[in-house]
Write an enzyme that holds these catalytic residues in place. Structure first.
Site, PDB file in Angstrom:
ATOM      1  CE  LYS A   1      -3.690  -2.460   2.453  1.00 33.85           C
ATOM      2  NZ  LYS A   1      -4.541  -2.511   3.677  1.00 33.85           N
TER       3      LYS A   1
ATOM      4  CE1 TYR B   1      -9.124  -3.570   0.849  1.00 30.12           C
ATOM      5  CE2 TYR B   1      -8.416  -1.550  -0.234  1.00 30.12           C
ATOM      6  CZ  TYR B   1      -8.133  -2.657   0.550  1.00 30.12           C
ATOM      7  OH  TYR B   1      -6.853  -2.861   1.025  1.00 30.12           O
TER       8      TYR B   1
ATOM      9  CG  PHE C   1     -13.073   1.183   7.578  1.00 29.91           C
ATOM     10  CD1 PHE C   1     -12.581   0.526   6.456  1.00 29.91           C
ATOM     11  CD2 PHE C   1     -13.702   0.430   8.560  1.00 29.91           C
ATOM     12  CE1 PHE C   1     -12.701  -0.855   6.316  1.00 29.91           C
ATOM     13  CE2 PHE C   1     -13.841  -0.955   8.427  1.00 29.91           C
ATOM     14  CZ  PHE C   1     -13.333  -1.598   7.293  1.00 29.91           C
TER      15      PHE C   1
ATOM     16  NE  ARG D   1      -5.596 -12.746   4.955  1.00 31.40           N
ATOM     17  CZ  ARG D   1      -6.382 -11.680   5.062  1.00 31.40           C
ATOM     18  NH1 ARG D   1      -6.336 -10.717   4.131  1.00 31.40           N
ATOM     19  NH2 ARG D   1      -7.190 -11.517   6.078  1.00 31.40           N
TER      20      ARG D   1
ATOM     21  NE  ARG E   1      -1.886  -6.047   7.025  1.00 26.48           N
ATOM     22  CZ  ARG E   1      -3.045  -6.579   6.630  1.00 26.48           C
ATOM     23  NH1 ARG E   1      -3.651  -7.483   7.388  1.00 26.48           N
ATOM     24  NH2 ARG E   1      -3.594  -6.202   5.489  1.00 26.48           N
TER      25      ARG E   1
ATOM     26  CG  ASN F   1      -3.295  -2.840   7.115  1.00 27.67           C
ATOM     27  OD1 ASN F   1      -3.168  -2.385   5.984  1.00 27.67           O
ATOM     28  ND2 ASN F   1      -4.331  -3.576   7.473  1.00 27.67           N
TER      29      ASN F   1
ATOM     30  CG  HIS G   1      -4.775  -6.531  -0.361  1.00 30.45           C
ATOM     31  ND1 HIS G   1      -5.983  -6.667   0.289  1.00 30.45           N
ATOM     32  CD2 HIS G   1      -4.821  -7.389  -1.417  1.00 30.45           C
ATOM     33  CE1 HIS G   1      -6.724  -7.567  -0.347  1.00 30.45           C
ATOM     34  NE2 HIS G   1      -6.051  -8.016  -1.392  1.00 30.45           N
TER      35      HIS G   1
ATOM     36  CD  GLU H   1      -8.286  -9.426  -3.565  1.00 30.75           C
ATOM     37  OE1 GLU H   1      -7.123  -9.882  -3.379  1.00 30.75           O
ATOM     38  OE2 GLU H   1      -9.037  -9.102  -2.628  1.00 30.75           O
TER      39      GLU H   1
HETATM   40  P1  DAT Z   1      -7.319  -7.414   5.492  1.00 30.79           P
HETATM   41  O1  DAT Z   1      -6.565  -6.313   4.766  1.00 30.79           O
HETATM   42  O2  DAT Z   1      -6.513  -7.989   6.628  1.00 30.79           O
HETATM   43  O3  DAT Z   1      -7.846  -8.473   4.552  1.00 30.79           O
HETATM   44  P2  DAT Z   1     -10.056  -6.405   5.650  1.00 30.79           P
HETATM   45  O4  DAT Z   1     -10.273  -7.053   4.326  1.00 30.79           O
HETATM   46  O5  DAT Z   1     -11.022  -6.695   6.743  1.00 30.79           O
HETATM   47  O6  DAT Z   1      -8.587  -6.741   6.209  1.00 30.79           O
HETATM   48  O7  DAT Z   1     -10.015  -4.817   5.476  1.00 30.79           O
HETATM   49  C1  DAT Z   1      -9.357  -4.244   4.381  1.00 30.79           C
HETATM   50  C2  DAT Z   1      -8.589  -3.034   4.856  1.00 30.79           C
HETATM   51  O8  DAT Z   1      -9.487  -2.075   5.374  1.00 30.79           O
HETATM   52  C3  DAT Z   1      -7.596  -3.306   5.987  1.00 30.79           C
HETATM   53  O9  DAT Z   1      -6.370  -3.832   5.528  1.00 30.79           O
HETATM   54  C4  DAT Z   1      -7.459  -1.953   6.586  1.00 30.79           C
HETATM   55  C5  DAT Z   1      -8.861  -1.376   6.443  1.00 30.79           C
HETATM   56  N1  DAT Z   1      -9.633  -1.594   7.661  1.00 30.79           N
HETATM   57  C6  DAT Z   1     -10.150  -2.753   8.105  1.00 30.79           C
HETATM   58  N2  DAT Z   1     -10.789  -2.596   9.273  1.00 30.79           N
HETATM   59  C7  DAT Z   1     -10.686  -1.283   9.576  1.00 30.79           C
HETATM   60  C8  DAT Z   1     -11.125  -0.469  10.644  1.00 30.79           C
HETATM   61  N3  DAT Z   1     -11.827  -0.968  11.668  1.00 30.79           N
HETATM   62  N4  DAT Z   1     -10.812   0.853  10.620  1.00 30.79           N
HETATM   63  C9  DAT Z   1     -10.099   1.388   9.601  1.00 30.79           C
HETATM   64  N5  DAT Z   1      -9.650   0.686   8.549  1.00 30.79           N
HETATM   65  C10 DAT Z   1      -9.939  -0.634   8.533  1.00 30.79           C
HETATM   66 MG    MG Z   2      -9.311  -8.415   3.109  1.00 28.60          MG
END
Ligand code: DAT
Ligand code: MG
Length: 151
Positions: A11, A51, A59, A87, A104, A114, A117, A128
């Protein structure tokens, strides 16, 4: 365990913090094969499509804005069980809950910064990869070290 492909993206925070080399190195050293890579500033449409499953989250707008804010290093990595192992190498979504030794867990603090991805399942990875890459951008090649990685 099957030969799989996964979509990995460093990212804008990871790119700006000069972590590209370290992250690529971790996947290379593990034995995975790089099959596609490019640096790009994603369009809003690309980020929203990527996303889409999170579109109802509070968010979401900030997440899309962040992903579009700077360069993203988009990659496809291939190998046995690479989706799940990728992962594991990345760590938990919240860096404060990620174990040291994970990407991370070594480099992040806030969930919105973080670093990286990684696809969460084989079907998600396929989707994706299709969003971020054209089929001709996926390179067919056989690393000479394969016999030293796989039995
Ligand atoms: P991951 O990236 O571990 O697959 P995810 O798919 O649930 O996690 O979410 C995608 C991204 O969205 C994540 O890397 C960071 C952001 N994100 C997730 N939960 C969040 C939150 N509670 N507040 C802010 N950003 C968040
Ligand atoms: Mg995800």
């Amino acid at each position: 365990m099957a030969m799989e492909r996964t979509f990995i993206a460093i990212k804008p925070d990871g790119v700006n913090r000069a972590l590209i080399g370290d992250i690529i190195s971790r996947f290379e050293k593990r034995g995975y094969k790089l099959v596609a890579m490019k640096l790009l500033k994603p369009s809003k449409e690309l980020a929203e499509t990527h996303y889409a499953a999170l579109s109802s989250k509070p968010f979401f707008a900030g997440l899309v804005e962040f992903i579009c804010s700077g360069p993203v290093c988009a990659m496809v990595w291939e190998g046995t069980d690479v989706v799940k192992t990728g992962r594991t190498m990345i760590g938990a979504t919240k860096p404060t809950e990620s174990a040291p030794g994970t990407i991370r867990g070594d480099y992040g603090i806030d969930v919105g910064r973080n670093v990286i991805h990684g696809s969460d399942a084989v079907d998600t990875a396929e989707r994706e990869i299709g969003i971020w890459f054209k089929p001709e951008e996926l390179v067919e090649w056989e690393p000479t070290m394969s016999t030293w990685i796989y039995e």
